[in-house]
Write an enzyme that holds these catalytic residues in place. Structure first.
Site, PDB file in Angstrom:
ATOM      1  N   ARG A 131       0.825  -6.686  12.310  1.00  0.00           N
ATOM      2  CA  ARG A 131       0.253  -6.122  13.535  1.00  0.00           C
ATOM      3  C   ARG A 131       0.104  -7.181  14.622  1.00  0.00           C
ATOM      4  NH1 ARG A 131      -4.040  -1.415  11.524  1.00  0.00           N
ATOM      5  NH2 ARG A 131      -2.450  -0.229  10.382  1.00  0.00           N
ATOM      6  N   GLU A 144      -6.576  -1.364  15.351  1.00  0.00           N
ATOM      7  CA  GLU A 144      -7.150  -2.257  14.350  1.00  0.00           C
ATOM      8  C   GLU A 144      -6.162  -3.342  13.926  1.00  0.00           C
ATOM      9  OE1 GLU A 144      -8.301  -0.265  10.731  1.00  0.00           O
ATOM     10  OE2 GLU A 144      -8.310  -2.167   9.641  1.00  0.00           O
ATOM     11  N   ARG A 195       2.082   0.746  10.303  1.00  0.00           N
ATOM     12  CA  ARG A 195       1.610   1.140   8.967  1.00  0.00           C
ATOM     13  C   ARG A 195       2.773   1.071   7.984  1.00  0.00           C
ATOM     14  NH1 ARG A 195      -3.098   3.520   7.709  1.00  0.00           N
ATOM     15  NH2 ARG A 195      -3.524   3.886   9.907  1.00  0.00           N
ATOM     16  N   ARG A 252       0.839  -1.202   0.000  1.00  0.00           N
ATOM     17  CA  ARG A 252       0.000   0.000   0.000  1.00  0.00           C
ATOM     18  C   ARG A 252       0.869   1.246   0.000  1.00  0.00           C
ATOM     19  NH1 ARG A 252      -4.849  -1.883   4.187  1.00  0.00           N
ATOM     20  NH2 ARG A 252      -5.282  -3.800   3.032  1.00  0.00           N
TER      21      ARG A 252
END
Length: 426
Positions: A391, A349, A277, A262
RNA sequence: GGAGAGAUGGCCGAGUGGUCGAAGGCGCUGGACUGGAAUUCCAGUAACAUCCUCACAGGUGUUCCAGGGUUCGAAUCCCUGUCUCUCCGCCA
């Protein structure tokens, strides 16, 4: 893509639903385009019909040895009229498509209405955050103390938002992935799939990343037209593209482990620290294909299956129903799983489980044969992370840390770690 | 990378400018036969878009890999692309 029939028959209801997302649907513009579409489509059809009738009579006349010259003269202007009508139709169609591909999905009635993530609603909570006698370190400090997580090296090789893992920590990362795959295939009945990591634009349009979110993707240089997948959802869901699935084959549940890429455009300054991230991360993805009437039950099942990963790892988490202002473009309803991170003293998340209803299926012509009608109809697609491996690694490090900076290996991962109990600095 | 062959309905496969949405077969569905079944026989059996309709039914258009072209007319001729297969080379 929304149901075009609904969009035509009741645009105000659609507009009201989309307004909950803060999306403004221009009903007047839509209906005027729709009117033009109808006009030109009907006109072009009529002209084409006329052309076909003429062509046939020419064929007959010729077969009977008659003079066809006068017949040919009759259709002289038909061609240009038809071309003009077709051009108008194509223009209107292109405009309509541009709009409809940019429309987000309609929300399920149970989705909480609100402007942003502060309106998300907690559905349930599992596990107790561990009490630390000291201030727990975050995963970056832990990883560097272990000497097995190196952001400087990753920066040299690639740049920001990449990481390098070595030794037992790299193995722990792999162990998490193997554990998740084994759980979902062995106990939850998923079919493991291996899929391409580079996909074409059509696949990305099918799942909804294109045309609107090209900036979030990494495209490949050159003529190939390929993009790196941002999630396994793209290749896996597209397995159903342009297919008609028999009712008795549903539901289909796929699991796939892939890297995800991403660009994180627009997230500058957000989560710049550590592995939260990244431009590249590993994820185990769950994808369901379901009959429309079953999709909300499937959504609950999928979410529970993702939760099971966190339970087995003994990681405290909560389930959030995303609000209308926070939910994704193509989703009708989404649950986020948020795992407790002691280093941040926050739930973050780690999985997002969504029911897309027929939104993706309509874009990619993924259908099932409805026995009641005998006709192919769009099926429902769902997906969720089960779960994000990067994560999950962060969560294990922070939740399983010891005062000396070592990391206890979670019980369920030990078989995947060659029996190793504790990860220490070598 | 080089050379060649190919892509037609759920599947196999015929069709090389006109009455072809497409022969034939398989499969599937319904019916006849049977105590029941197999066999046999008869019939039906694509998708998409759109118009009309409360709905059923029906009309029109599009689709023979995709896009473009030639033609009054294209599954059929021409161009471009994609994919598949075979052989050679190279490689994990």
């Amino acid at each position: 893509m929304l149901d075009p029939k609904l969009l035509r028959s009741d645009p105000d209801a659609v507009a009201a639903n989309l307004a909950k997302r803060g999306f403004k649907l221009d009903v007047a513009q839509l209906s005027s385009l729709e009117e033009a579409r109808k006009k030109w489509q009907v006109r072009a059809d009529e002209l084409r019909n006329e052309k076909n009738v003429h062509a046939k009579s020419v064929g007959k006349a010729k077969a009977q040895g008659q003079d066809i010259a006068p017949l040919l003269k009759q259709v002289e202007t038909l061609g240009s009229e038809l071309a003009a009508a077709e051009a108008e139709f194509a223009k209107v169609q292109a405009e309509l498509e541009k709009i409809t591909l940019g429309l987000p999905n309609m929300l399920h009635e149970s989705v909480p209405v609100g402007a942003d993530e502060t309106a998300n609603v907690e559905i349930r909570r599992w596990g107790e955050p561990r009490k630390f006698a000291y201030k727990p370190l975050d995963h970056v400090e832990l990883g560097e103390k272990l000497g097995q997580m190196d952001f400087a090296a990753a920066g040299k090789i690639s740049g920001a938002r990449f990481s390098v893992l070595t030794g037992p920590l790299a193995r722990l990362h792999r162990a998490l992935i193997q554990f998740m795959l084994d759980l979902h295939t062995g106990e939850h009945g998923y079919r493991e799939t291996y899929v391409p990591y580079l996909v074409n634009a059509q696949s990305l349009t099918g799942t909804g990343q294109l045309p609107k979110f090209e900036a979030d993707l990494f495209g490949i240089k050159g003529e190939s037209g390929l993009y790196l997948i941002p999630t396994a959802e793209v290749p896996v869901t597209n397995l159903a593209r342009d297919t008609i699935i028999e009712a008795n084959e549903l539901p289909i549940r796929y699991v796939a482990h892939t890297p995800c890429f991403r660009s994180e455009a627009g997230s500058y300054g957000k989560d710049t620290r550590g592995m939260i991230r990244q431009h590249q991360f590993e994820k185990v993805e769950l994808v369901h294909l379901s009959k429309p009437q079953d999709s909300y039950a499937e959504h609950e099942t999928l979410t529970r299956n993702a939760e099971e990963v966190l339970k087995r790892l003994n990681l405290p988490y909560r389930v959030m129903a995303l609000s209308s202002g926070d939910i994704g473009f193509g989703s009708a309803k989404t649950y986020d799983l948020e795992v407790w991170l002691p280093g941040q003293e926050a739930y973050r998340e780690i999985s997002s489980c969504s029911n897309f209803e027929a939104f993706q299926a309509r874009r990619m012509q993924a259908r099932w044969r409805n026995p009641e009608t005998g006709k192919p109809e769009p099926l429902h697609t769902l997906n969720g992370s089960g779960v994000a491996a990067g994560r999950a690694l962060v969560a294990v490090l922070e939740n399983y840390q010891e005062p000396d900076g070592s990391i206890k290996v979670p019980e369920v991962l030990k078989p995947y770690m060659g029996g190793l109990d504790v990860i220490r600095r070598p």
